[in-house]
Design a protein around this motif. Structure first.
Motif, PDB file in Angstrom:
ATOM      1  N   HIS A 112      71.168  60.051  36.262  1.00 28.23           N
ATOM      2  CA  HIS A 112      70.218  58.881  35.887  1.00 28.23           C
ATOM      3  C   HIS A 112      68.791  59.612  35.587  1.00 28.23           C
ATOM      4  CE1 HIS A 112      72.813  55.751  37.256  1.00 28.23           C
ATOM      5  NE2 HIS A 112      72.784  56.703  38.466  1.00 28.23           N
ATOM      6  N   ILE A 138      66.391  66.553  33.752  1.00 30.48           N
ATOM      7  CA  ILE A 138      66.690  67.841  34.370  1.00 30.48           C
ATOM      8  C   ILE A 138      64.900  68.222  34.581  1.00 30.48           C
ATOM      9  CG2 ILE A 138      67.195  70.064  34.485  1.00 30.48           C
ATOM     10  CD1 ILE A 138      69.579  68.939  32.993  1.00 30.48           C
ATOM     11  N   ARG A 139      64.289  68.331  35.531  1.00 31.58           N
ATOM     12  CA  ARG A 139      62.964  68.740  35.866  1.00 31.58           C
ATOM     13  C   ARG A 139      62.770  70.237  36.467  1.00 31.58           C
ATOM     14  NH1 ARG A 139      59.639  63.322  36.942  1.00 31.58           N
ATOM     15  NH2 ARG A 139      60.535  62.257  35.423  1.00 31.58           N
ATOM     16  N   ARG A 161      56.162  65.678  16.060  1.00 33.16           N
ATOM     17  CA  ARG A 161      56.896  65.717  17.085  1.00 33.16           C
ATOM     18  C   ARG A 161      57.817  64.521  17.199  1.00 33.16           C
ATOM     19  NH1 ARG A 161      54.691  65.311  22.618  1.00 33.16           N
ATOM     20  NH2 ARG A 161      56.733  65.222  23.860  1.00 33.16           N
ATOM     21  N   THR A 208      62.371  73.917  36.876  1.00 30.76           N
ATOM     22  CA  THR A 208      61.570  74.727  35.989  1.00 30.76           C
ATOM     23  C   THR A 208      62.640  76.048  35.776  1.00 30.76           C
ATOM     24  OG1 THR A 208      60.676  75.617  38.265  1.00 30.76           O
ATOM     25  CG2 THR A 208      59.223  74.275  36.622  1.00 30.76           C
ATOM     26  N   GLU A 216      55.515  68.789  33.927  1.00 27.48           N
ATOM     27  CA  GLU A 216      56.566  69.640  33.682  1.00 27.48           C
ATOM     28  C   GLU A 216      57.396  69.262  32.685  1.00 27.48           C
ATOM     29  OE1 GLU A 216      58.011  68.384  37.807  1.00 27.48           O
ATOM     30  OE2 GLU A 216      56.281  68.493  36.743  1.00 27.48           O
ATOM     31  N   GLN A 217      57.361  67.730  32.797  1.00 23.35           N
ATOM     32  CA  GLN A 217      58.358  67.095  31.663  1.00 23.35           C
ATOM     33  C   GLN A 217      57.734  67.449  30.325  1.00 23.35           C
ATOM     34  OE1 GLN A 217      58.697  62.893  32.355  1.00 23.35           O
ATOM     35  NE2 GLN A 217      60.653  62.954  31.022  1.00 23.35           N
ATOM     36  N   PHE A 259      63.686  60.052  24.078  1.00 25.28           N
ATOM     37  CA  PHE A 259      62.613  60.981  23.520  1.00 25.28           C
ATOM     38  C   PHE A 259      61.375  60.291  23.751  1.00 25.28           C
ATOM     39  CE2 PHE A 259      66.342  61.703  21.267  1.00 25.28           C
ATOM     40  CZ  PHE A 259      66.640  63.115  21.264  1.00 25.28           C
ATOM     41  N   ASP A 260      60.221  60.962  24.105  1.00 24.39           N
ATOM     42  CA  ASP A 260      59.122  60.432  24.643  1.00 24.39           C
ATOM     43  C   ASP A 260      58.086  60.137  23.458  1.00 24.39           C
ATOM     44  OD1 ASP A 260      58.698  63.277  24.246  1.00 24.39           O
ATOM     45  OD2 ASP A 260      57.356  63.566  25.693  1.00 24.39           O
ATOM     46  N   MET A 299      69.068  51.379  39.759  1.00 25.64           N
ATOM     47  CA  MET A 299      68.106  51.328  38.332  1.00 25.64           C
ATOM     48  C   MET A 299      68.547  50.364  37.390  1.00 25.64           C
ATOM     49  SD  MET A 299      68.477  55.592  37.783  1.00 25.64           S
ATOM     50  CE  MET A 299      67.139  55.556  36.615  1.00 25.64           C
ATOM     51  N   PHE A 346      77.367  52.408  37.656  1.00 27.06           N
ATOM     52  CA  PHE A 346      76.697  53.624  37.566  1.00 27.06           C
ATOM     53  C   PHE A 346      75.197  53.253  37.585  1.00 27.06           C
ATOM     54  CE2 PHE A 346      74.544  56.357  34.255  1.00 27.06           C
ATOM     55  CZ  PHE A 346      75.090  57.558  34.704  1.00 27.06           C
ATOM     56  N   TRP A 347      74.780  52.250  37.051  1.00 28.76           N
ATOM     57  CA  TRP A 347      73.567  52.003  37.347  1.00 28.76           C
ATOM     58  C   TRP A 347      73.075  51.551  38.655  1.00 28.76           C
ATOM     59  CZ3 TRP A 347      71.227  54.101  33.357  1.00 28.76           C
ATOM     60  CH2 TRP A 347      71.851  54.142  32.004  1.00 28.76           C
ATOM     61  N   SER A 368      55.052  63.531  33.762  1.00 28.19           N
ATOM     62  CA  SER A 368      54.862  64.438  34.734  1.00 28.19           C
ATOM     63  C   SER A 368      54.413  65.665  34.001  1.00 28.19           C
ATOM     64  CB  SER A 368      55.944  64.659  35.590  1.00 28.19           C
ATOM     65  OG  SER A 368      57.088  65.187  34.732  1.00 28.19           O
ATOM     66  N   TYR A 376      65.148  51.784  16.928  1.00 29.40           N
ATOM     67  CA  TYR A 376      65.026  52.600  17.997  1.00 29.40           C
ATOM     68  C   TYR A 376      65.142  52.087  19.258  1.00 29.40           C
ATOM     69  CZ  TYR A 376      63.828  56.206  21.028  1.00 29.40           C
ATOM     70  OH  TYR A 376      63.776  57.269  21.758  1.00 29.40           O
ATOM     71  N   THR A 399      70.882  63.537  39.933  1.00 35.27           N
ATOM     72  CA  THR A 399      71.743  62.420  39.407  1.00 35.27           C
ATOM     73  C   THR A 399      71.866  62.172  38.055  1.00 35.27           C
ATOM     74  OG1 THR A 399      69.964  60.698  39.234  1.00 35.27           O
ATOM     75  CG2 THR A 399      70.990  61.191  41.393  1.00 35.27           C
ATOM     76  N   GLN A 429      61.778  64.318  16.838  1.00 39.97           N
ATOM     77  CA  GLN A 429      62.723  63.751  18.096  1.00 39.97           C
ATOM     78  C   GLN A 429      63.403  62.758  17.333  1.00 39.97           C
ATOM     79  OE1 GLN A 429      60.604  62.240  21.170  1.00 39.97           O
ATOM     80  NE2 GLN A 429      59.822  64.502  21.829  1.00 39.97           N
ATOM     81  N   MET A 430      62.750  62.038  16.133  1.00 35.43           N
ATOM     82  CA  MET A 430      63.875  61.063  15.378  1.00 35.43           C
ATOM     83  C   MET A 430      65.028  61.519  14.844  1.00 35.43           C
ATOM     84  SD  MET A 430      62.793  57.838  15.572  1.00 35.43           S
ATOM     85  CE  MET A 430      62.825  56.659  14.242  1.00 35.43           C
ATOM     86  N   ASN A 467      67.412  62.239  17.248  1.00 39.35           N
ATOM     87  CA  ASN A 467      68.045  61.109  17.821  1.00 39.35           C
ATOM     88  C   ASN A 467      68.969  60.479  16.649  1.00 39.35           C
ATOM     89  OD1 ASN A 467      68.052  58.762  19.474  1.00 39.35           O
ATOM     90  ND2 ASN A 467      66.988  57.638  17.779  1.00 39.35           N
ATOM     91  N   SER A 512      74.542  52.459  41.591  1.00 36.95           N
ATOM     92  CA  SER A 512      74.512  53.525  42.400  1.00 36.95           C
ATOM     93  C   SER A 512      73.007  54.085  42.812  1.00 36.95           C
ATOM     94  CB  SER A 512      75.348  54.429  42.050  1.00 36.95           C
ATOM     95  OG  SER A 512      74.736  55.186  41.081  1.00 36.95           O
ATOM     96  N   GLU A 513      72.219  54.049  41.859  1.00 39.86           N
ATOM     97  CA  GLU A 513      70.861  54.539  41.984  1.00 39.86           C
ATOM     98  C   GLU A 513      69.685  53.318  41.835  1.00 39.86           C
ATOM     99  OE1 GLU A 513      69.916  57.878  42.633  1.00 39.86           O
ATOM    100  OE2 GLU A 513      71.939  58.326  42.711  1.00 39.86           O
TER     101      GLU A 513
END
Lengths: 1328, 110
Positions: free
Chosen positions: B90, B93-94, B7, B96, A584-585, A545-546, A537, A531-532, A582, A519, B88, B11-12, B15, A534-535
Motif C-alpha cells: 500500500h 517506496i521511501r 512535471r 533512500t 524524500e518523497q 502521480f503527485d 486503508m 487487500f485494503w 514528505s 484522471y 507493504t 507524469q500525465m 500515466n 489488511s492495512e
C-alpha cells in the motif's frame, strides 16, 4: 468499407454565371447559383456503372458546386498562405462559439454520454472543425478530389443577347494553373425566368441553337421567380467555406464572396431558400439530369478509357518493359499517361488548355496535372467502383505516389489500415516542413476523413492551432469510448494546453475539467477487498502521480481568474495548498534520470506560485465582493497545528524532569502518609485562578513557502458549557498578532491563558487568519483510542470520543513557591557535603502549617534545623544505635516551628538550609517534591523543585584486610587513599571506622596531613573484637531466618531487623560525629548496601530487601574518610563499605541443601526454575553464608638469624608457632604434626629441618583463643631452614554435651600445610 | 506544448502510457516492453514484473539494451525492497537506499 463517402470526395462542379444571371438571382432574393444547386446535394437514388458495366446503386450521391472565379482565385493563392488562413478561420469560428457549446454540451451531460458510447452524439467543436475542413473546395496539388470535374456555363434569358453572352463565357477558358486537371465536362445552362423578355418559344429556339453549337450538355431551366419572393424553404446546411482572400477579392468585386454570413439562415441555424415549389422541382430536375445524363456518364466514360490505359500498362509485356527499363536505368518517365499528352478524349479536352494559361507566369510551365491513374482511382471511388478503385489505389501506393490516405476508407478493417494511416501521415510530414500549415490542414483533412482509430499527435506535431487542439480533444473523446481514460485525460490536457495559447478559454476550461475528471477516475482493480482491509486503508486513498492534479487545477484556477470567475479561482488555488507529503518523497518523484538533472520548470508548480496566486485572487475577491462576503465555504486544505505535540504547561512544570520520577515521589508520599492519616495528596497539573498557564502550540508549515498567520489564538470551552460559541468569557487568552512560519518550519508557540474562576477547561480549537485574509480554525482534538470491547467494535472501526487538551483551574488558596536561592552551575567533589539554601514563599491565601520534602531513595541530604552540637569532650570512641534497616528514607518534615515559630502566613517567606552529600560521581539531579498543607486540611498539595549538579571524582580508596601477624590484634586493615591527579590539595582530617563487632585502631598514631594531587597515603589499622558488642547474634538470626523463608518459598513477613549498636573509632584524632553525620552515614550505608544487594540478588523483589537483609552485617567494618579542601572551603566524607572481618561457618549450607533436596514442584515455566536456582546460587555465595578455615598458624620470628658455634655442639633452636581461632562463635580442635627427619625436598632449595622433642600437638581452641606451640629445631650445620612439611588438621564443630562420646559434633574439617617458607637461618660463629 | 517539460505533463504521459501497456500486456507476456508508446519526443518503455508491478521509463533516445539492463537492476532492487517485512504493497517506496541504487544504475546503463 464505408457506407457513404465523405462529401469532400464528391465530384466538384464549377459554375461560370453571366452577369445578367447574377443580377437576376440577386433581384429574386436568391443566393448565387452554386449555392442554389448545392442545396440539392446529395441527390437520392443515383445508379452508376462500373467499368465492367455492373450497376452500382447509390442511395445518396453527393455533389459540390462552386463559383469558377473563386476556385481560380483559390488556385492562384499560395497554398501555405491559404492553409494558414484556414487554420485562423477555424480558430476564430471556434473561439466565437465555444462558450455556448460548452454550456449546451454540459447541459445535456456530454461527459456522461462519452462513457455510454453513444456514437450518435458528437461534440460540437469537433463537428465544427469537421465541417470547415470538409468545406474545403480549392484544388490541391497533392490530390485531385477538389479538381473541377465539370464547368457549367450559365446564362439567363434576361440577357439582351444570351447567345453572345454564352459565346463570351465559352470563349473564356478556365484560368487554372497547369497542375489542375484540365479534363472537365463543359455544360451549358440557360435559365429562363418567367419575366424574361424572351417568350418560351424563343427560349426553346435559343436552347436548340445552343445545343447545336456547344453540344448536347445543355439544359434550359425555366423558373417562375415570383416578384415578392415566396416564403423560405429549409434546405440542407451548406458546409462553411473559407472566405476569399481579401487581396484577390478586390480584383473581382463583382462576385459576392461566398461566406457563411451571406447565406440567409433561420434563427435555428437552418439554411433556407426562397424558391417556389415549381422552381424547386425544375431545379431538381436539372440537377438530376445534369448528374444522370451528363456528369456520371462522362465520368464513367473517362474511367473506362483510363482503365484501358491502366490495364494495358499492367499487362505483362508492358510491365516487363517497364521493369527492364527500371533495371537498366532508363531515364524515361513513368509510362502512366497524363491528359496533356494523351488526348484520347479529344472532344472534351480540346478546350482544356489555351494560351491564356501562360498569363499565369509562375505556373505556365509549372508542375503537371495529377497523373491519369490517380484521376482514375478518384473517379472510380466516386462512382462506387470500389474493386477498381482499390486496385488502382494499391498500384499508386506501390509506386509511392500516395493512396494510403484513401485506402483505409475503402478497405475492411485490418491491421493494414493502421499501416496505411501512418504511411499517409509520414508522407504529409516529410513532403512539407514539419509544422507547416499545409501539412496540418492536410492531416486534418485526412483525420476528418478517417474520423476514428488513428493517432492524432503523430500528425499534429508541435502545431498550436485550435483545430489541432480540437482534433486532440476528439481523440480524447474517442479514447474515452475505448475506455482508455488515462490516455483520454492526456489528450484533453494537450488539447487544453494548445487552446489556451489561442485564448479560447471556455473550451480550454472544459477540456481541463474533463482531464481532471478522467484522471480522478482510478482504473478498476480486481483486488480482494481484504487487500485494503489488511492495512486498514481506504480503496481511494492510494497516491498516484503527485503533480498531475495540482498541474491541472492550477491551470483551471488561472483560467477562472482571467475569465472573471474569481470565486472558483480562489477555490482552486486554495485546494492546491496541500504541501508536499514528505521531503524524500519529493526528491524521489522529482526524478533525476541518468544522473543528470531533468530541467523541470518547477516555477509553475511550486507552493510559492500557488500561494501567491491565492493571495492575489483572494484579495481581488475580497475587494470586489464587499463586506458581506461569505467565506464559510472556503476551508484550508492544510493544517498547521501539530496536535499530538501540543501541550499544556503549568507554572510548576517548568522544573522539568521525568514525569515518572515525579510520579514516584508522589507515590512515596502517599505510601508514607497512608499510615499517618487519610488525607490525600492532590496531584499537580492544576492551574490556579488568576495565574497564567500556557498552551504550547506546536505549529508546522507543510508548505514550501513562508506563510503568515495573523491573530493566532486558541478557543477554550468550559466542560459544562453546551454552547459552541467563542471562548468562555472568564478566560483571558493571548492573541499573537502575526506569526511567520518559514518553509517547512516547526515552531512552538506558547499562548498564555488566565482563568478568573475555578473550572475545567477544554482547549478545542486554534484560530487564525491565514495570510491575514482567510479566517480559519483548526480542531485541537486527538482521535480517541480504537474501541475493542464488543464484537461490533472489533469488526468495524469504532473510536472513543475525541480527546481534547484539558486544563483544570482551581482556587489559589494553597500555593507555595519553593526555589533554590543559588541557581548557578554547581560542581561538587565526590563526597562533598554542600549547604544549599531554599527559599519558600506562601503565594496562596491561607497559612501553611506543614511542609515535607520527598526526595529520591538515593539522594543523601539533611535539613539543617539550626541545632548546634554541644561541645562535650570527645570520648575514646563513640557508640550509637542503628535501626539496621534498609528501608527507604521517609519524607522529611521541614521544622517550621524551629525555623519560624509559627505557620507560614500568606505572603510570608523564609529560607532554610539543606545539606546535600554528593555520593555518586557524574551528572546528578536532586528532584524533590515539596508537599504542604494547611493544618487539618483534607488535601495535600505538592510542588516540584529540581537542582542539577556535577560531581567530580576526588579520592580513590582501596582497602585490604587479613589476619594480623601481631598478637595484639586479630585482623589488620590497610587503607590506600589516593588523590585523583586533577584534584586540589586535600587534607584528610579524620578516618573513622564503624562496626558492630570490631574496634579498630590505627597502628600509626599520627595525622595524615595534606595529600597533593596524585599522591597516595597508606593507613594501617588493626581490628580487635569489641567486648561490648551487642545485637550481632540477633541480626544474624534474623537474616538467616529470612533467607530460609526465601529459600523455602514461603511468604516473607515484612518485619524489620532488630537494632544494632555501632562502635565508631577515630583513627586520626579524637572527635565527635555530629548527629547529621550519623544520618548521612546511615543513608550512605543504605545506598551502598541496596546497590550491592540489587546487583547480587537480582531475582528477589526489590520491595522485600528491607524485610530480608539487615543494613549491617554483624562483622562488617565501614571506613569513613573525612576530607577538606581548605583552599576552596570544601569538606566532605567518603564512605567505604564492603569489608567483613571474621570467619564464617557456612550457616546457610544446611538450609540450602534442604532447599535443593526439597521435592521439586513441577512448573510449566522453565523461567521460574531458572530464577529459583539463581536465587539459590546468589544466597549460597552471599556474605551470610561465607565459610572459611578459622584457625591460622603463624611463625613468630620467621626470618630470624640464629648464631651458633657448631664446633662445640649441634644447634637446638626453639621455634614459636602461634595458633589462633578467628571464629567468633565456634571452637576448633586442632592436630599439629611436625614431620620427623625428612630428606630435603626438591621444592625448596632450603634445607629441611629435623625436629627433636614433641612432634605432635593436639588441643581445642575456643572462639578467638590463641596459643603458642614451641617445637625445637635441630640444626646440624649452618644453613637456612624451612619449617618443612608440617600438617595442621582442624575440626570446627560444637561442643554438644548430650551427643557423641566427648560431647563434640564436628561440622567442618580443614587441613592446612606450609604455604610460605618462613626461613630460619643458622650461622656458624665458631672461631675455628 | 514546448517540449512537454512541465512535471505534471510528464507524469500525465507516464500515466497515459499505462493504458497502452495494459493493452499490450494482454497479448504479449514479455516482461520488457520496449518503446511501448510514444508521445512527441518522449518514448515510453515499460517493464512488468510477475506481480504485475509496472515500471515506466520515459526517454528520448534509443538504448534498448541499456534500458533492459536498467530495468532488471530496478527489478532486483524492487524485489529486495518488497522483501522488507515492514514494506507493504500500500505504501510507496521511501527508501533512500533504493533511490540511490536506482540512480546509480541509471547512471551506469542509461
Amino acid at each position: 468499407m464505408p457506407s457513404m463517402l465523405p462529401p469532400s470526395l464528391a465530384p466538384h462542379t464549377c459554375i461560370l454565371p453571366s452577369q445578367d444571371l447574377v443580377d437576376l438571382l440577386a433581384s429574386s432574393s436568391l443566393p448565387p447559383l452554386p449555392q442554389i444547386l448545392q442545396s440539392f446535394s446529395p441527390l437520392p437514388q443515383v445508379t452508376t456503372r462500373t467499368t465492367t458495366l455492373t450497376p452500382v446503386p447509390h442511395p445518396t450521391f453527393a455533389l459540390r458546386f462552386s463559383d469558377l472565379v473563386e476556385i481560380e482565385e483559390g488556385c492562384r493563392e499560395d497554398e501555405e498562405q491559404r492553409a494558414a488562413r484556414t487554420l485562423d478561420w477555424i480558430s476564430a469560428r471556434i473561439s466565437r462559439r465555444c462558450a455556448k457549446w460548452v454550456e449546451d454540451w454540459e447541459r445535456v451531460g456530454g461527459a456522461a454520454v462519452e462513457t455510454e458510447r453513444n456514437a450518435n452524439l458528437r461534440t460540437p467543436w469537433w463537428d465544427e472543425v469537421r465541417h470547415c475542413i470538409e468545406g474545403d473546395h480549392i484544388p490541391s496539388r497533392i490530390e485531385g478530389w477538389n479538381h473541377p470535374v465539370a464547368v457549367i456555363v450559365a446564362v439567363s434569358t434576361m440577357s439582351p443577347n444570351p447567345l453572345q453572352a454564352l459565346a463570351q463565357l465559352h470563349a473564356r477558358p478556365p484560368e487554372f494553373p497547369s497542375w489542375v486537371d484540365g479534363n472537365q465536362l463543359r455544360y451549358t445552362l440557360i435559365i429562363h425566368p418567367k419575366n424574361s423578355a424572351l417568350s418560351d418559344e424563343e427560349a426553346g429556339a435559343l436552347f436548340n441553337a445552343v445545343k447545336k453549337q456547344y453540344g448536347l450538355h445543355t439544359f434550359l431551366l425555366p423558373l417562375e421567380l415570383p416578384s415578392p419572393p415566396p416564403p423560405p424553404v429549409p434546405v440542407p446546411l451548406q458546409p462553411p467555406r473559407l472566405p476569399r482572400n481579401p487581396q484577390s477579392t478586390t480584383q473581382t468585386p463583382e462576385i459576392a464572396p461566398l461566406s457563411p454570413g451571406a447565406i440567409p439562415t433561420l434563427p435555428g441555424g437552418l439554411n433556407t431558400l426562397r424558391m417556389g415549389e415549381q422552381d424547386i422541382q425544375q431545379t431538381a430536375r436539372f440537377v438530376r439530369e445534369f448528374v444522370a445524363m451528363s456528369l456520371v456518364p462522362w465520368m464513367e466514360k473517362c474511367a473506362v478509357e483510363w482503365n484501358e490505359n491502366f490495364s494495358s500498362t499492367r499487362r505483362l509485356p508492358s510491365r516487363l518493359f517497364s521493369s527492364t527499363r527500371r533495371l537498366f536505368g532508363s531515364a524515361t518517365p513513368s509510362p502512366t499517361p497524363t491528359h496533356g499528352q494523351n488526348s484520347s478524349i479529344s472532344s472534351v479536352t480540346s478546350r482544356t488548355r489555351s494560351g491564356s494559361n501562360s498569363s499565369i507566369a509562375s505556373v505556365g510551365s509549372g508542375p503537371p496535372p495529377p497523373p491519369q491513374q490517380r484521376r482514375l482511382a478518384e473517379f472510380a471511388t466516386t462512382l462506387g467502383d470500389l474493386k477498381l478503385a482499390i486496385n488502382v489505389w494499391e498500384t499508386i501506393r506501390k509506386d509511392g505516389k500516395g493512396g494510403s490516405e484513401i485506402l483505409p476508407l475503402l478497405l475492411s478493417p485490418s491491421p493494414a489500415v493502421q499501416l496505411h494511416v501512418s504511411h499517409a501521415l509520414q508522407v504529409v510530414m516529410t513532403s512539407n516542413t514539419h509544422s507547416s500549415a499545409v501539412a496540418q490542414v492536410r492531416a486534418l483533412a485526412y483525420a476528418v476523413r478517417w474520423e476514428m482509430g488513428c493517432h492524432p499527435p503523430d500528425f499534429i506535431g508541435n502545431a498550436e492551432e485550435p483545430p489541432s487542439a480540437v482534433l486532440l480533444a476528439h481523440a480524447a473523446y474517442l479514447s474515452v469510448r475505448k475506455k482508455a481514460r488515462r490516455r483520454a485525460a492526456l489528450w484533453y490536457l494537450f488539447a487544453a494546453n494548445r487552446l489556451e495559447k489561442s485564448g479560447i478559454k471556455p473550451l480550454t476550461m472544459y477540456f481541463l475539467r474533463r482531464a481532471h475528471d478522467l484522471y480522478k477516475v482510478s482504473p478498476e482493480k480486481s483486488l480482494s477487498p481484504s487487500f485494503w482491509d489488511s492495512e486498514g486503508m481506504d480503496v481511494g486513498s492510494q497516491a498516484g502521480f503527485d503533480a498531475i492534479v495540482p498541474g491541472i487545477e492550477h491551470a483551471l484556477g488561472r483560467l477562472h481568474y482571467t475569465t472573471g470567475d474569481v470565486r472558483r479561482a480562489v477555490r482552486f488555488f486554495l485546494t492546491l495548498l496541500q504541501g508536499a507529503s514528505s521531503p524524500e518523497q519529493a526528491v524521489l518523484s522529482l526524478g533525476t534520470s541518468n544522473g543528470s538533472n531533468l530541467e523541470l520548470s518547477k516555477a509553475t508548480m511550486s507552493d510559492k506560485v500557488f500561494l501567491e496566486d491565492f493571495r492575489v485572487s483572494f484579495q481581488h475577491l475580497k475587494d470586489t465582493s464587499g463586506p458581506n462576503f461569505d467565506l464559510s465555504d472556503l476551508k484550508l486544505p492544510v493544517t498547521f497545528c501539530d496536535v499530538r505535540h501540543t501541550r499544556l504547561r503549568l507554572p510548576g512544570d517548568s522544573v522539568g524532569g521525568d514525569p515518572d520520577l515525579w510520579e514516584s515521589r508522589e507515590d512515596t508520599w502517599r505510601t508514607y502518609w497512608k499510615s499517618q492519616g487519610k488525607e490525600s495528596l492532590q496531584s499537580t497539573g492544576k492551574a490556579a485562578v488568576n495565574e497564567p498557564f500556557w498552551v504550547d502550540l506546536v505549529m508546522h508549515n507543510p508548505l514550501d513557502v513562508d506563510i503568515s498567520l495573523a491573530n493566532l489564538t486558541i478557543i477554550i470551552k468550559e466542560s459544562t458549557a453546551e454552547s459552541s460559541g467563542p471562548s468562555v468569557d472568564f478566560v483571558e487568552v493571548e492573541v499573537i498578532d502575526e506569526l511567520v512560519l518559514g518553509a517547512k518550519e516547526t515552531q512552538t508557540i506558547p499562548l498564555s491563558v488566565r482563568a478568573k474562576r475555578p473550572s475545567t477547561l477544554f482547549i478545542t480549537q486554534a484560530s487564525y487568519s491565514f495570510l491575514n485574509l482567510l479566517p480559519s480554525s483548526e480542531s485541537l482534538a486527538v482521535r480517541g483510542r480504537r474501541l475493542q470491547d464488543t464484537p461490533i467494535q472489533r469488526q468495524s472501526k469504532v473510536y472513543a470520543p475525541d480527546v481534547y487538551i484539558k486544563a483544570l483551574v482551581e482556587d489559589a488558596s494553597q500555593r507555595l513557591s519553593v526555589d533554590f536561592v543559588d541557581d548557578g552551575r554547581l560542581v561538587l567533589e565526590h563526597g562533598e557535603c554542600m549547604h544549599m539554601r531554599l527559599w519558600v514563599s506562601n503565594i496562596g491565601t491561607e497559612a501553611i502549617n506543614d511542609i515535607w520534602i520527598v526526595a529520591g531513595p538515593d539522594d543523601e541530604y539533611c535539613i539543617d534545623d539550626g541545632d548546634v552540637a554541644d561541645s562535650v569532650p570527645p570520648p575514646a570512641f563513640e557508640v550509637f544505635t542503628s535501626s539496621n534497616s534498609l528501608a527507604q528514607r521517609l519524607p522529611q518534615r521541614v521544622p517550621l516551628d524551629k525555623l519560624l515559630g509559627s505557620p507560614l502566613a500568606p505572603g510570608q517567606s523564609f529560607e532554610f538550609a539543606l545539606t546535600l552529600h554528593a555520593n555518586t560521581v557524574g551528572d546528578q539531579e536532586l528532584s524533590m517534591a515539596v508537599v504542604f498543607r494547611q493544618k487539618e486540611r483534607p488535601t495535600f498539595h505538592s510542588i516540584r523543585v529540581m537542582r542539577s549538579f556535577e560531581v567530580r571524582p576526588l579520592l580513590s580508596v582501596a582497602s585490604a584486610y587479613g589476619p594480623s601477624n601481631d598478637l595484639d590484634e586479630l585482623f589488620s586493615l590497610d587503607l590506600d587513599i589516593r588523590s585523583v591527579p586533577a584534584a586540589a590539595t586535600i587534607e584528610i582530617s579524620q578516618v573513622t571506622t564503624m562496626s558492630p563487632t570490631w574496634a579498630c585502631a590505627s597502628r600509626a598514631k599520627r595525622r595524615i596531613g595534606t595529600l597533593l594531587p596524585g599522591q597516595a597515603v597508606h593507613l594501617p589499622l588493626g581490628a580487635q573484637p569489641w567486648d561490648q558488642r551487642s545485637g550481632g547474634d540477633e541480626t544474624y538470626k534474623f537474616a538467616l531466618g529470612k533467607l530460609e523463608e526465601v529459600l523455602q518459598g514461603s511468604d516473607t513477613d515484612l518485619s524489620h531487623p532488630p537494632p544494632l549498636v555501632l562502635r565508631c573509632d577515630h583513627a586520626v584524632s579524637t572527635s565527635v560525629l555530629p548527629s547529621t553525620m550519623q544520618s548521612f552515614l546511615h543513608q550512605g550505608r543504605r545506598n551502598n548496601a541496596a546497590r550491592h544487594i540489587a546487583a547480587v540478588h537480582r531475582n528477589l523483589p526489590h520491595h522485600l530487601y528491607p524485610a530480608i537483609f539487615p543494613l549491617y552485617h554483624p562483622h562488617a567494618v565501614d571506613v569513613v574518610i573525612f576530607w577538606e579542601i581548605p583552599s576552596e572551603g570544601r569538606s566532605g566524607h567518603i564512605l567505604v563499605t564492603g569489608t567483613t572481618l571474621g570467619a564464617g561457618h557456612g550457616d546457610l549450607n544446611g538450609i540450602i541443601q534442604e532447599a535443593e533436596e526439597m521435592k521439586v514442584k513441577r512448573n510449566m515455566y522453565a523461567e521460574t526454575q531458572i530464577e529459583r536456582s539463581s536465587i539459590l546460587e546468589a544466597i549460597r555465595a552471599s556474605e551470610w553464608n561465607s565459610e572459611t578455615n578459622p584457625v591460622v598458624l603463624t611463625v613468630q620470628g620467621s626470618g630470624a638469624v640464629v648464631e651458633h658455634d657448631f664446633s662445640s655442639s649441634s644447634c637446638h633452636i626453639p621455634v614459636t608457632l602461634s595458633l589462633r581461632n578467628y571464629s567468633l562463635t565456634r571452637p576448633a580442635k586442632y592436630t599439629f604434626k611436625l614431620p620427623p627427619q625428612t630428606p630435603a625436598s626438591g621444592v625448596s632449595d632450603m634445607a629441611a629441618p629435623s625436629w627433636i622433642g614433641r612432634l605432635t600437638y593436639r588441643g581445642t581452641l575456643k572462639p578467638l583463643e590463641h596459643l603458642l606451640l614451641r617445637p625445637t629445631l635441630h640444626a646440624t650445620q649452618p644453613d637456612t631452614y624451612t619449617l618443612g612439611d608440617w600438617r595442621l588438621e582442624i575440626e570446627v564443630g560444637d561442643e554438644v554435651p548430650s551427643t557423641g562420646v566427648h560431647g563434640w559434633r564436628t561440622q567442618y574439617r580443614y587441613v592446612d600445610g606450609p604455604s610460605t617458607a618462613a626461613p630460619i637461618t643458622v650461622v656458624d660463629v665458631s672461631s675455628e | 506544448m514546448g517540449g512537454g517539460q512541465d512535471r505534471h505533463v510528464i507524469q500525465m504521459i507516464a500515466n497515459a502510457s499505462l493504458d497502452v501497456i495494459e493493452e499490450v500486456v494482454r497479448k504479449d507476456n514479455a516482461m520488457y516492453l520496449k518503446s511501448v508508446d510514444k508521445f512527441n519526443e518522449w518514448t515510453v518503455s515499460a517493464f512488468i514484473t510477475p506481480g504485475n508491478m509496472k515500471f515506466v521509463l520515459l526517454h528520448e533516445g534509443k538504448n534498448d539494451e541499456g534500458i533492459r539492463a536498467f530495468f532488471s537492476d530496478v527489478w532486483e532492487l524492487y524485489v529486495k525492497t518488497t522483501m522488507n517485512p515492514f514494506h507493504t504493497a500500500h505504501s510507496g517506496i521511501r527508501s533512500t537506499v533504493f533511490d540511490t541504487r536506482v540512480r546509480a544504475s541509471a547512471r551506469k546503463h542509461l
